[in-house]
Write a protein that holds these residues in place. Structure first.
Motif, short mmCIF file in Angstrom:
data_model
loop_
_atom_site.label_atom_id
_atom_site.label_comp_id
_atom_site.label_asym_id
_atom_site.label_seq_id
_atom_site.Cartn_x
_atom_site.Cartn_y
_atom_site.Cartn_z
N MET D 212 22.09 18.51 25.70
CA MET D 212 22.79 19.12 26.83
C MET D 212 22.49 20.62 26.91
SD MET D 212 26.84 19.14 27.72
CE MET D 212 27.18 20.87 27.39
N THR D 213 22.49 21.28 25.75
CA THR D 213 22.21 22.71 25.73
C THR D 213 20.80 22.99 26.24
OG1 THR D 213 23.60 22.81 23.77
CG2 THR D 213 22.29 24.75 24.26
N THR D 214 19.83 22.21 25.78
CA THR D 214 18.46 22.39 26.23
C THR D 214 18.37 22.23 27.74
OG1 THR D 214 17.71 21.48 24.14
CG2 THR D 214 16.10 21.59 25.91
N MET D 215 19.04 21.21 28.27
CA MET D 215 18.98 20.95 29.71
C MET D 215 19.62 22.11 30.47
SD MET D 215 20.02 16.93 29.50
CE MET D 215 18.89 15.72 28.74
N MET D 216 20.71 22.64 29.95
CA MET D 216 21.38 23.76 30.61
C MET D 216 20.51 25.01 30.62
SD MET D 216 24.38 23.40 31.91
CE MET D 216 25.65 22.15 32.04
N GLN D 217 19.73 25.23 29.57
CA GLN D 217 18.91 26.43 29.44
C GLN D 217 17.53 26.26 30.06
OE1 GLN D 217 19.17 29.57 27.90
NE2 GLN D 217 21.36 29.29 27.84
N ALA D 218 17.19 25.05 30.54
CA ALA D 218 15.81 24.78 30.96
C ALA D 218 15.34 25.80 31.99
CB ALA D 218 15.71 23.38 31.54
N CYS D 219 14.12 26.27 31.81
CA CYS D 219 13.54 27.25 32.73
C CYS D 219 13.17 26.64 34.07
CB CYS D 219 12.30 27.87 32.10
SG CYS D 219 12.72 29.19 30.98
N ALA D 220 12.78 25.38 34.07
CA ALA D 220 12.42 24.74 35.33
C ALA D 220 13.71 24.35 36.02
CB ALA D 220 11.55 23.50 35.06
N PRO D 221 14.05 24.99 37.14
CA PRO D 221 15.43 24.94 37.60
C PRO D 221 15.80 23.82 38.55
CG PRO D 221 14.26 26.62 38.77
CD PRO D 221 13.24 25.90 37.93
N GLY D 222 15.01 22.85 38.83
CA GLY D 222 15.42 21.82 39.79
C GLY D 222 16.21 20.69 39.17
N ILE D 223 17.08 21.00 38.24
CA ILE D 223 17.82 19.94 37.57
C ILE D 223 19.31 20.31 37.52
CG2 ILE D 223 15.84 19.47 36.09
CD1 ILE D 223 17.23 20.67 33.79
N ALA D 224 20.15 19.28 37.45
CA ALA D 224 21.57 19.48 37.20
C ALA D 224 21.99 18.40 36.21
CB ALA D 224 22.37 19.40 38.48
N VAL D 225 23.05 18.68 35.47
CA VAL D 225 23.35 17.92 34.27
C VAL D 225 24.70 17.24 34.40
CG1 VAL D 225 23.48 18.11 31.75
CG2 VAL D 225 22.13 19.76 33.03
N VAL D 226 24.81 16.03 33.87
CA VAL D 226 26.11 15.36 33.76
C VAL D 226 26.52 15.34 32.29
CG1 VAL D 226 25.75 13.96 35.83
CG2 VAL D 226 25.09 13.07 33.57
#
Lengths: 251, 251, 251, 251, 251, 251, 251, 251
Positions: D212-226
């Motif tokens: 989850m942390t990795t996804m939140m910090q990801a540089c490629a920004p076209g993502i959102a997290v559940v």
């Protein structure tokens, strides 16, 4: 290759043969380089210019060179003033915030070790420069490639090929938000990767925690991690790996 | 030493030349060993015996050997039954919980790399055994010393001298409560140390967090850290260091 | 040795015999020293010079001496100005940031208690100085050795021998990055160790958390820990131990 | 496209026109599908078979279909027994642990929405299956590719090309240890990515926190997290995206 | 709709056809917009005015427009001075701290995508403005409603009805203390919600952690979350959703 | 006692009868006091003087009084200047950092509710003052006792007896380092205790986390906790308790 | 209303007039109810049936009733067997896991206090039942409404109107995933809300942490929070509020 | 009092005069008692009965007594069986889970040291018993008072007076939920307090974290803290304090 007794300094101390009294509140380990292969690094944060200068002066009779890290520009200028007239060569790197002092006749002997350095973003350069500074002191040659994020995988192609053409013994990969970069590189090459998380980034997982967590969880397992912003630690780890390999080359 | 193009597998895949379809829900990276110098390790936790057996069978045509980690004894027996009659040699290590499968004519080719292993307590042995298993697969020789805590510094003397007499290229130090052990060792020798925190310990900083934190903060900087209980990761990191050095010896 | 009733102040208060009304928003525990063996320490952070001066004045009729901690230099000067002309002796320690006020005829009576103090790095001195200040107020003698990290174990030899020659009743060990130092010392001597983590260090486990965690997890068990940067707490704990031992000497 | 008043159910309730009394301690939102486009999902954890069966029966008069999640196999069998003889079609998915109940004449109407699903490891399949189940209920078509880690980048080529050939409106990427996978995919395509961290992994950052942390910090920004393991949430988010796009296709 | 090969840039790079060398320490991904549908955003924090200006100049030959985020007012003025005389149009938004540079003949082509933006408090506006800036660059139309907390539910009525009348393809909901707002909105409409936690708030759960946690735990499941204060990420996610829907409208 | 319909404001809004448009980016809940018994409090942090003044002006036509919290002295002066000449009475409390504005003919109607306030240390006064300010606005009478720590239990005797002689309906206990104080008080009296942790304290558990944790774990269970430094929240909770009791007195 | 001296039990103990010796390792506070208005609650977790039975027997001579919490069904049966033949009435609530013991002639005297209870989900019932049990022992009447989540706001209408028709003095709102529910209720009514987070929920913010954080950050400030799953604490807080109000009614 | 050289064991080891080879994977520090004043304690968790028995046998030739901790009852029985017939006296304490083995002629020599032990709740007894076991091995006399919480302050009176009548040299205070107890005791007496947090408690701050935090933040500063559940550590710390004082008595 025959190693010296790891306890020889300790035995000397137990026999009272090593002098390790304080100078200006600092007790320098003058024997560290010969024992561990890495220089004693003066950690500048929270030290006064007087303490830093005294530590440098304490080291130099034993060693021909000294390295101080985490030295802000103003502090560096103060130290330089305190050491003026002592026939020392002083070099300050404002990016990596390291200060090198050497007796004028001294050069850092080359070992033949080679370390590649890759940074994910331009804001990871200070930590990479800190690592490069200590690697120079350890006699290693370095090649650095900057701003190689994985948001666009294609940007990795040219730098990684250049790094491999350099034939390094180890690779340092520094990243703050793009914490996966060490894992991606590790999945592509057969070299040990020293992962250096940096305190870039904000929000949840900011201040390097996210990068460090990602590196710890990475599926590609040929990597090991040093503390956030610990460029010195990354440099020494990579330098020890490279110098071990270089020592085998020269056998 | 000339490195292959790190992107050669990727180019093959882009050209449709690598087959990486699923088998039993698992997509094996059959090219990992040649690309990264480390074997593909099958991570057993949460996988059924069928999935593990299928993964082993998928790997073996390409590789002559396969390694599976985190395999509980019961699960290992099930896998062994599923693979019976296939002319494979299977070896299960109940301490490290690793399962090795090899075609009967296969031996793991020795590289000449050497890795020392030190554990702080007897409860850190499983992780050390896991590391040793993957090191064997990478062709490295290992020497292990167990239960070398720093609560009595003198207990460190004999084991560390024995490790150095072995002349290793890298040293793995595993510790759960005595997290400082890698730092102490690092302060005594000039070799790269791979620190392996283990989930021993209880209370505040228990489950390996305290050990990992201590290792990250260690003042003696010639160490890098892998994740808690990640014996495979420690083994591969040390193996890559050792194999790099060994490759230079044979030049 | 007969102890007074621990509830005597409480009984006095219940009978309305203790006056504990506020002065300038501060309600001083003027009976603390006689009840607990430790002086009431005025915690300066977030208090105005007026509040600090009022608290000192409130304490001095009952006690002949007062100690204030966490006083920045500027604040100390303001307090000194406010108390000028009152025939008090004021001593400010800029390292430990403590301010001592005493009626001019007062001396801190020596108890004969002895406490050794060891710091891992020169940046741990402020906390050690704070501890020393309160120990002086408790009548203990102290001997301090600074910058005794374990990155070079041999540096520990001379200072630890000097500490033992002083024959202390307790030893305070302050460390920020080298959190294991209390454990190493504890494994070498048969004295109670008060571990004082300091907020040195950065990255993961920085701000003293790593040091505290290491101390909590230490395998050598003759240590107990106070809060990060709590030099006052470490001093009082060590002082109580030393004064108990000293009271037995004089029986 | 004209939206209904978002407050119509609330107005009905304020006028006393919606019946939302409890049944077996459960107060079902029978109007959720028409209001939000997503079915009311019965969360099975901690509910008895009787509560689950009652909830299904409460939903079915209003809706023709019901979905229950987090149903262990044994519990599913109990529910099936309780609902036997009611002329319902029941389907249990043991991987995703979802139970679907429908009146026998009911089919889930297809909307034409399309969602791609990628998992990093085979242990991320349960969460992906949970997402697929709710997507089916929302009328979307799905295509799933499993075990696509980034430790070997080449393994991503074939699955991602297949996903794109499917022309999805959104892509769910589920990962536990390889938390960067959503970021890597996002850097390669122009589609919204719903990142689904799973509780795979151990040690520091284990239990999905690292992913989850990795996804939140990801540089490629076209993502959102559940949330970790929230397959239902990932499915509904992707389903809403896909159904919005599909509704525009049919204009 | 036919997608381009997601690996086309990578193939170009492997063939040496993409130039991605550094300029002033920055390696711009000039192909990002065509590949991912989102512009390369220059992250200003920790970059000098020179680096930002160089990055803009590097992007503009390939792209007609460039966006830089996290630019403090003083830094923006410096950049504007460095770029003066280059015939660029520069627009700085002091609320969202974004700087847009475009060749004078350039307009951001409208895609027809529509995104609604709701903020819980007036202190959440900077993040919402950042999102709006990147949405404009992606060709989307936006409608924003501010200060819509749930402490008084009735305040939600008018803004939400206005948002729905705008018929958006996605809705961004930004909140710092009122972290439930995305969940409440999601429970009322059938549109995908991108939840944007902001670093408002203090005490336990302050700095956005509480808002993010609430959003992750929300029972109404049609939402996905971006990192705290990541207005760019929220904007790109919503923009990709809206542009996908818009592309279907124009079929 | 007959309560109004809790949804009356919502119904008015749904019927379009409540005007809640923005003023200077702020959407004031002018009906909060009549609906919830507590005034709308303007949260000043991060708001400009213009926003604060506009909010006050927006509230005053509906309410005769307005309260703004977290207003630094300089900001308060700016607001006062902006509102000069409007015939308002403005009162600023520099300890609690609250600003009260009232139409000149307005008085806060007394309800007869009574709330006792106890602080553990003098540094907890700002939060206590904030609570007292909102209690005055709610028509309650308050009595405050300061610097009542438990390090000397006897100091509790006089203040607690005074508090009880005041016969309060509820007691607020504010503490930063002495987090147990609410529990100790709760164990001695039969009144509801509102525990208010403050961000005093340093090191592990500093910034109020330790106090809050202690309050949450307290064995004496007649207490409930508000967020760290949330004096407004503590005041409103205690005010609602007191006003409920007072309303019963006047029946 | 005149309060007894809060220190009367303490004075009795100081005079040796209270017997508080251990029975079976338990030291019961037999005077708690008269002093604090709340019964002494026996916390069952980790206690043997013998210890629980002994505690009940110790309490009953002084009090006519005793309450034990956190008693698993099997343990309850053991306790009932141990107390058989003592002419006690025992009542076990399997949902709230509370055991009430009373002398057969005892009834819990009604105070006239009234407390409303609202749960967000059916899995929050055990904690609500625990609260209701202690409220009954405190003489309060309760009305409970279950499964009132905010994912569908309209479901709140009927239950909240019913709660208000009951005219409670305080309202307990229990929630695990829907942590905002107390805040939403607080924004609609003018009554004190005791927020009770429960350990429902999973993933990030699971085990009640998310609910507690949301409640702490809630913008609607008329709420105070007890620890996760602390139904006893919520009940006693609400009971003290209600009994204070009730005592004023009867004046 | 003359201390032996703290490095004597180390010097012996460096000279090869100490044998510290492994037995059954365990390397016992047979010299610990003479060097540190505390016995080597065998930590049983995760060790097999064979390992424990071997460690006991390894210790006994050098020492006449051995102590093993964290031994579950079943494991203890296995160890007893393995050691049967060796003429050892074995004593198992099922509360503290400690196992003592001694040569039949051995008694633990009394030092005259005295340690008081106070527990806050009956569930804190196991940790207190563990501490008492190691204190007996160190020759100290102990007096324990149980279930002395601060929820009713009066319960503290009798036990604390009894403890003081015993005239201890140090006091251990164990607490899980009532973490303030050490601070309250410290504020009443002039003795060093060793605070022992226990893993009682649930919810936020559960598992001992809350107790430890409270102890770390305590305002009454004469306390130091050991790790959660570390009864051995608390015992050894208190034993060293007591034995130091006792050694001064006998001068």
């Amino acid at each position: 290759m025959t190693h010296p007794d790891p306890f020889s300094d300790l035995i000397s101390a137990l026999n009272g043969e090593i002098d390790s009294t304080e100078t200006a509140g600092v007790r320098i380990d003058t024997a560290r380089r010969s024992r561990t292969g890495a220089p004693e690094v003066i950690y500048g944060r929270g030290k006064s210019a007087e303490q830093i200068a005294a530590a440098i002066q304490r080291l130099l009779p034993k060693e021909s060179r000294a390295l101080a890290a985490r030295i802000e520009p103003g502090r560096a200028a103060e130290v330089e003033q305190l050491l003026a007239g002592l026939n020392l060569e002083l070099a300050y790197d404002p990016i990596g915030r390291t200060l090198t002092a050497s007796r004028c006749d001294s050069v850092s002997a080359s070992t033949g070790g080679r370390v590649g350095i890759i940074t994910a973003g331009s804001s990871d350069r200070p930590q990479a420069s800190e690592a490069a500074a200590v690697l120079r002191e350890m006699g290693c040659e370095t090649l650095a490639m900057h701003d190689v994020g994985v948001a666009g995988l294609h940007r990795l192609v040219q730098p990684l090929r250049q790094i491999l053409a350099f034939d390094p013994d180890a690779v340092i990969v520094a990243a703050g938000m793009d914490g996966i970069l060490p894992g991606v590189v590790s999945g592509l090459v057969s070299l040990p990767i020293v992962a250096l998380p940096t305190s870039t980034g904000y929000g949840f997982g900011g201040d390097g925690i996210g990068a460090m967590t990602t590196m710890m969880q990475a599926c590609a397992p040929g990597i090991a991690v040093v503390n956030i912003d610990n460029g010195i630690g990354a440099g020494i780890m990579a330098g020890l790996i490279a110098n071990r390999a270089a020592s085998q080359r020269s056998l």
